[in-house]
Design a protein around this motif. Structure first.
Motif, PDB file in Angstrom:
ATOM      1  N   ARG A  52       0.826  -1.208   0.000  1.00  0.00           N
ATOM      2  CA  ARG A  52       0.000   0.000   0.000  1.00  0.00           C
ATOM      3  C   ARG A  52       0.860   1.258   0.000  1.00  0.00           C
ATOM      4  O   ARG A  52       0.569   2.224  -0.713  1.00  0.00           O
ATOM      5  CB  ARG A  52      -0.924  -0.015   1.216  1.00  0.00           C
ATOM      6  N   ASP A  53       1.938   1.257   0.784  1.00  0.00           N
ATOM      7  CA  ASP A  53       2.826   2.424   0.808  1.00  0.00           C
ATOM      8  C   ASP A  53       3.502   2.628  -0.546  1.00  0.00           C
ATOM      9  O   ASP A  53       3.663   3.762  -1.009  1.00  0.00           O
ATOM     10  CB  ASP A  53       3.887   2.257   1.897  1.00  0.00           C
ATOM     11  N   ARG A  56       1.036   4.215  -2.927  1.00  0.00           N
ATOM     12  CA  ARG A  56       0.849   5.650  -2.675  1.00  0.00           C
ATOM     13  C   ARG A  56       1.998   6.459  -3.260  1.00  0.00           C
ATOM     14  O   ARG A  56       1.791   7.524  -3.851  1.00  0.00           O
ATOM     15  CB  ARG A  56       0.716   5.903  -1.167  1.00  0.00           C
ATOM     16  N   GLU A  57       3.218   5.959  -3.095  1.00  0.00           N
ATOM     17  CA  GLU A  57       4.371   6.664  -3.643  1.00  0.00           C
ATOM     18  C   GLU A  57       4.349   6.643  -5.169  1.00  0.00           C
ATOM     19  O   GLU A  57       4.664   7.644  -5.820  1.00  0.00           O
ATOM     20  CB  GLU A  57       5.664   6.025  -3.127  1.00  0.00           C
ATOM     21  N   ASP A  59       1.703   6.502  -7.027  1.00  0.00           N
ATOM     22  CA  ASP A  59       0.652   7.422  -7.451  1.00  0.00           C
ATOM     23  C   ASP A  59       1.144   8.864  -7.404  1.00  0.00           C
ATOM     24  O   ASP A  59       0.848   9.661  -8.303  1.00  0.00           O
ATOM     25  CB  ASP A  59      -0.581   7.244  -6.561  1.00  0.00           C
ATOM     26  N   ARG A  60       1.915   9.200  -6.378  1.00  0.00           N
ATOM     27  CA  ARG A  60       2.453  10.560  -6.271  1.00  0.00           C
ATOM     28  C   ARG A  60       3.388  10.867  -7.433  1.00  0.00           C
ATOM     29  O   ARG A  60       3.295  11.933  -8.063  1.00  0.00           O
ATOM     30  CB  ARG A  60       3.202  10.722  -4.944  1.00  0.00           C
TER      31      ARG A  60
END
Length: 370
Positions: A52-53, A56-57, A59-60
């Motif tokens: 998940r982390d 998120r990275e 996606d950024r």
């Protein structure tokens, strides 16, 4: 050459890759991927096993990369999760043909540009977005970093797609002359449509993509009508509207001035927006005086400003910046995901090494050389 790459981050067995429509936008046929929103081939990368982390990275990073352009970056047209897998779709582009010195200078420019955009981290996060480079003639040109400007007309159409409108077909027309960024608007609206729950489809792509019609049944469609002289309702929309009372959107892209209550113009950029759009590199420029001079001549058309600023001593960087190229609605033969194109991968590897070396120089404070 456009192809599909499947990467797995774990040793656990995965189910066979048999998807025909990925992310409600991309049609996969073997190792070839077609963007239904434009009818053109794309380079599609699919990964699983991400935490998940890590997602998120990713996606950024992708959100930032999707909003910038550089001659050594493949345009990122869409990204996200589909069927539990992370995907990234890049516009297909031929390898950059340039001499080694020119390629290195452009790669160092890219490093500084990414650093200015907050993407100065691990090279691996960017290497998958690099455009392949191969040896070519020595041509004078200047690399340029560009930040996309979201116009109010694009935001207005996005609001129409996200709103709870009446059933049936909502028609919208967006107009812009050559150099206005109409093709970029098409890509931005295709992603916005997908995120709003529509399947973005090009009017002509459905006709030349066998077997896709059944995948569109019962779906909310956003049909892009790109520079078509036919003002009649696209057949795919006519069938969808007759089959159910779902809501659909019909976006027509035109070069002529807007006419009618459902038409909007892609407004010219202001001087402030032009300044914000162009990355002013400390080594290669352009300087603010150049940007302002070009802005006055471009009449708010970003394509003409970019074209002028890439020139060096009157020579054009034809191999680097291609604007308003007519789309093709057939896929070129794909390469195997197990045996990707050798020359293209070699070009990416070479650029990745240059980018990594430049990052090391920046880390040691040697900004002048980098």
């Amino acid at each position: 050459m456009p192809h599909v790459r499947v990467r797995r981050s774990s040793c656990k067995p995965s189910p066979p890759f048999t998807m025909r429509l990925l992310g409600d936008r991309f049609v996969i046929d073997g190792v070839t991927a077609i963007d239904l929103a434009t009818g053109t081939p794309v380079r599609l990368t699919i990964e699983d096993g991400r935490t998940r982390d890590a997602l998120r990275e990713r996606d950024r990073v992708c959100t930032e990369l999707a909003g910038i352009r550089h001659p050594l970056l493949l345009p990122l047209v869409d990204f996200g999760l589909a069927a539990g897998r992370w995907f990234e779709a890049h516009a297909a582009a031929p390898p950059l043909r340039a001499s080694r010195d020119v390629s290195r200078s452009a790669a160092l420019h890219l490093v500084r540009f990414l650093h200015a955009r907050g993407l100065g981290g691990d090279t691996a996060a960017v290497s998958g977005h690099l455009r392949p480079a191969i040896d070519g003639p020595r041509v004078a040109w200047r690399p340029l970093g560009v930040m996309l400007v979201i116009r109010s007309s694009i935001d207005a159409i996005r609001a129409v797609m996200e709103a709870h409108g009446p059933p049936g077909v909502t028609r919208v027309t967006i107009c812009g002359p050559p150099g206005s960024g109409l093709r970029t608007a098409r890509l931005l609206l295709a992603r916005a449509a997908r995120l709003a729950g529509f399947v973005p489809v090009d009017r002509h792509a459905v006709q030349v993509t066998p077997g896709i019609a059944h995948a569109l049944e019962g779906r909310h469609l956003c049909v892009a009508d790109w520079l078509s002289a036919d003002d009649s309702l696209p057949p795919v929309l006519a069938r969808a509207a007759a089959a159910s009372n779902r809501r659909h959107v019909w976006i027509r892209f035109r070069r002529e001035p807007p006419c009618g209550s459902h038409a909007a113009a892609l407004e010219p950029l202001t001087v402030a927006e032009m300044r914000a759009m162009i990355y002013r590199d400390p080594c290669l420029g352009p300087h603010i005086e150049e940007v302002d001079a070009v802005t006055r001549l471009a009449n708010g058309l970003p394509g003409y400003a970019i074209d002028a600023l890439t020139r060096v001593r009157g020579e054009r960087a034809g191999a680097l910046w291609v604007h308003e190229v007519a789309p093709e609605y057939v896929a070129t033969p794909g390469t195997s995901c197990l045996n990707p194109n050798t020359s293209a991968d070699a070009g990416v590897t070479r650029l990745a090494r240059v980018v990594e070396a430049a990052r090391a120089l920046l880390a040691r404070g040697r900004h002048g050389r980098a």
